[in-house]
Scaffold this motif. Sequence first.
Motif, mmCIF file in Angstrom:
data_model
loop_
_atom_site.group_PDB
_atom_site.id
_atom_site.type_symbol
_atom_site.label_atom_id
_atom_site.label_comp_id
_atom_site.label_asym_id
_atom_site.label_seq_id
_atom_site.Cartn_x
_atom_site.Cartn_y
_atom_site.Cartn_z
ATOM 1 N N UNK A 642 0.808 -1.210 0.000
ATOM 2 C CA UNK A 642 0.000 0.000 0.000
ATOM 3 C C UNK A 642 0.844 1.264 0.000
ATOM 4 N N UNK A 682 -18.915 -4.732 -1.996
ATOM 5 C CA UNK A 682 -19.447 -3.698 -2.881
ATOM 6 C C UNK A 682 -18.336 -3.264 -3.809
ATOM 7 N N UNK A 683 -18.719 -2.902 -4.997
ATOM 8 C CA UNK A 683 -17.674 -2.486 -5.920
ATOM 9 C C UNK A 683 -17.343 -1.028 -5.637
ATOM 10 N N UNK A 684 -16.186 -0.612 -6.094
ATOM 11 C CA UNK A 684 -15.782 0.777 -5.891
ATOM 12 C C UNK A 684 -16.483 1.691 -6.890
ATOM 13 N N UNK A 685 -17.252 1.119 -7.768
ATOM 14 C CA UNK A 685 -18.004 1.924 -8.714
ATOM 15 C C UNK A 685 -17.256 2.102 -10.013
ATOM 16 N N UNK A 688 -14.138 4.770 -10.336
ATOM 17 C CA UNK A 688 -12.793 4.364 -9.939
ATOM 18 C C UNK A 688 -12.362 3.148 -10.744
ATOM 19 N N UNK A 691 -9.139 -1.562 -9.330
ATOM 20 C CA UNK A 691 -7.867 -1.168 -8.741
ATOM 21 C C UNK A 691 -7.071 -2.421 -8.424
ATOM 22 N N UNK A 694 -7.211 -4.627 -5.020
ATOM 23 C CA UNK A 694 -8.423 -4.387 -4.239
ATOM 24 C C UNK A 694 -9.583 -5.124 -4.899
ATOM 25 N N UNK A 697 -14.981 -3.075 -1.692
ATOM 26 C CA UNK A 697 -15.010 -2.416 -0.395
ATOM 27 C C UNK A 697 -16.259 -2.847 0.331
ATOM 28 N N UNK A 698 -16.290 -2.552 1.612
ATOM 29 C CA UNK A 698 -17.505 -2.813 2.361
ATOM 30 C C UNK A 698 -17.667 -1.729 3.405
ATOM 31 N N UNK A 705 -15.652 3.001 5.565
ATOM 32 C CA UNK A 705 -15.477 2.111 4.422
ATOM 33 C C UNK A 705 -14.146 1.371 4.588
ATOM 34 N N UNK A 706 -14.164 0.068 4.419
ATOM 35 C CA UNK A 706 -12.928 -0.706 4.478
ATOM 36 C C UNK A 706 -12.711 -1.397 3.146
ATOM 37 N N UNK A 707 -11.462 -1.496 2.756
ATOM 38 C CA UNK A 707 -11.138 -2.119 1.476
ATOM 39 C C UNK A 707 -10.934 -3.617 1.657
ATOM 40 N N UNK B 34 -11.824 6.951 3.104
ATOM 41 C CA UNK B 34 -10.940 5.786 3.054
ATOM 42 C C UNK B 34 -10.063 5.884 1.827
ATOM 43 N N UNK B 37 -5.143 2.902 -2.405
ATOM 44 C CA UNK B 37 -3.807 2.972 -3.005
ATOM 45 C C UNK B 37 -3.870 2.766 -4.509
ATOM 46 N N UNK B 53 -21.157 3.343 -1.680
ATOM 47 C CA UNK B 53 -19.751 3.728 -1.686
ATOM 48 C C UNK B 53 -19.525 4.727 -2.814
ATOM 49 N N UNK B 84 -22.863 6.776 -12.175
ATOM 50 C CA UNK B 84 -22.184 6.831 -10.899
ATOM 51 C C UNK B 84 -22.537 8.075 -10.117
#
Lengths: 721, 140
Positions: A642, A682-685, A688, A691, A694, A697-698, A705-707, B34, B37, B53, B84
């Motif tokens: 990271x 959940x997806x980051x959308x 974004x 990634x 990753x 996320x949830x 929010x945690x990855x 959050x 990276x 999110x 989005x």
Amino acid sequence: MLSEYKEVFLEELDEQLQLMDEVIMQLERDCESREVIQSLFRAAHTLKGSSAAMGFEEMKRLTHRMEHLLDLVRSKEKTVTPPLIDLLFRALDSLKLMKEDIVTQDCITVDVSACLQALERFGSEEAGGGVPVTAPSAEQDAGRTAYGTSAAAAAAASGFKWPELSLSIRLHMKNAIGQGLRLYWVSVRLSPDCFIQGARAYVIQTMLAEWGEVLLAAPDYESIGESGMETPELTYLYAGTQESSELAAMTANLADVAGADAEPVSPEEAEMDYRAHGDEEASPEPEREPVLVLVPPAAETAAAAESLIRQPASPPTAQQPAAAVKSKAQTIRVSVERLDDLMNLVGELVIDQTRIQQVARTQRRRFQDDSVGELGHIADHLSRIIGDLQESVMKARMLPIEQLMGRFPRMIRDLSRDLGKELELVMEGQDTELDRTLIEEIADPLIHLIRNAVDHGLELPEVRERAGKSRQGILRIKAAHEDNQVVIYVEDDGAGIDPAKMRSSAVGKGIISQEEADALGDREAIDLIFRPGFSTAQRVSDVSGRGVGMDIVASHIEKLNGMIDIRSELGRGTSFKIKLPLTLAIIVGLLVKCNGQTLIVPMSNIAEIVRVPAEEIRSVRGQPVVLIRNQVIPVADIRDRFGVSGTNDGRKHIPLVIIGSAEKRLALTVDELIGNQEIVIKSLGAYIGKVEGIAGATILGDGSVALILEVSSLFGKAAVR
Amino acid sequence: MTAQEQYVEFGIEREQYAIRIQDIHEIIKMQDITHIPGVMPYVKGVINLRGKIVPVLSLRDLFGMEEQPYTKQTRIVVVNHAVDTVGIIVDRVSKVTTFNDIQAPQGRFGGLDGRLFTGIGLTSGGLVGILQLEEVLLQD
């Protein structure tokens, strides 16, 4: 509109083809079973009807031939022989090709004339019993049609107008009259260009049932779809409040209806016949309806069955499938999308529930109050209910793995014949359920493993004999639930994998260097099988492919958050173990802290969690490693990944999360282990996007929010070093 | 575009910008973000917007300005972008407003590419750059 019917048709086609597959296999084992032949005949007949209705002429002709041939077998004019079985399989394969055509291009382009001819030849040659079965299909068809019309004509001539009424229906009629409803005979003529009459009949019947009550339908919609009807006329015994003209108009307004009549039924008609019937079959006291009590259920169904037989328009072969469909009527088809939506909503609930739990905990710490205690109780109850709800929704998405495993016997039969191997297939745990998406995704890897086992694993019968084993190899496919995961084993008792051969082969192919090979233990040497470009097969057969096999299998399973493990003993056999999560949407994750940020490692990727003294992490050629139970595992620091700096600043014990992806293992150092929890991925959308490293996320209980780490990509990183 | 359309006016540093009100989902106070990276530097991370999110971007970073510590006035303007939802961090949100006079953007506006703007609103308080969201969000 057409596509809607097409979907129905394809579903039925799928079902019937699968059924045929199973049944032909059964027939191969048990040549004499009349039931087996009968069910095969029925499947062919069903397909003939529906493909004709859909206008797939080729398919109709092929199924017609099959049906004809099976008819000969049924009437003992032909016996079941291996060539016959092969021919049936061949016809089945042609049907499958046709299905592909229909799916992809909406019409049939595959040429089946050879198969048709073979069927015809087989049907006509050596017809025993002195019956010349050279009659071409056209004549057969003509014969059938003639029979159909003459039967109808006979029925008309004998003054028959309405279907016979069974005892139970008469009772219903009496009930309806008692409720002040009017009884009608509703006759509906379908328009001649109506597609899939069965489906239309179903709609009509449903509408009628909405307006009132349908006491009797002749023919029943369930019996229609298979062959269509010569005269598309439907008759219903209907009880409702409408006037006859009103009812007729309503019915005539339905789609695909050419005309409709509603003729009142006089109450006496029900009464009189009822009495007559009562004398024959039931109680001598018809007045006060004691029949319900006195007549045992068996008699009643017998009466109902009798009435079915008497219905003129219902073809005789339709009764059994109709009964089968009836018992299945407790299920409904739901689109996967709806279930996905439902699953998402439940996911939201799971998140909120963890938050409520957390709030309740903090409140309890802060205040001493009854209402706080109550909040705690409610939170507990809520989480129980949500847990149950989640389980129910998950179950709704689950299918028994039989859906997939049912395909294997046929495939393995063909394989073993092609390769000249003898084997016994043992399948266990077909009723193990898992998410339907997973079933689809795991199909290819499993098929690959099975092909490999039959091709490379099991030896030829002679070789086996020389090695002192039975000629017949055993291939075992086993599925089971193991602590909230699904495990699938593919095991053979074949030659096993020779680690020495693996080493030399890997060196020969330039996958690893000689020193690396020497440093490998036997287990690691066997794991080489998952390296890209590795294949120990002496020759490339078209069965197990072109050396792209195992690494693709492994990466596929990784994608599903699963693990694959291999055990092999030279001369004894090989066993593959696949571990999969139950579902893809909600997973159990381990929460860890790194530099103040909470991260989640999917539990299904975790092999074990240990705490080791700092000095046990050693460095081998610049790569930190740790020795756990005699296995050397590379160590990686998530913080590197990271891009944040940090050291294990003199801590005595370091928590290690050992992750596995496919056959690989990696130990991650983390600052702190928090615990495990059910989380919703959940997806980051789209903004974004994907990634590296990753998985998604949830949202945690505290709303942050945690990855979620993508375990498989961590390995790539570690391997570079 | 009619001149009487409503806009939300906000600012970074001493400059004023605006977004059409119907493009705005909501405006929220600063939240815990959050960090993710390996993404574009202007993507500050993701937030939890009532169970959804949502990525958040820094307008300062997008417009090549120095990052400043967040203050009490810092807001996240949540906009709908295609399918989005995206949050944009701004120093302050001023008001809902209309512009009597909107001029087409010239080649550049305040050192920024004119393509980032659908127009320049003239007010008594000065010039307001009306953001062309598509362009702003799709920057690389």
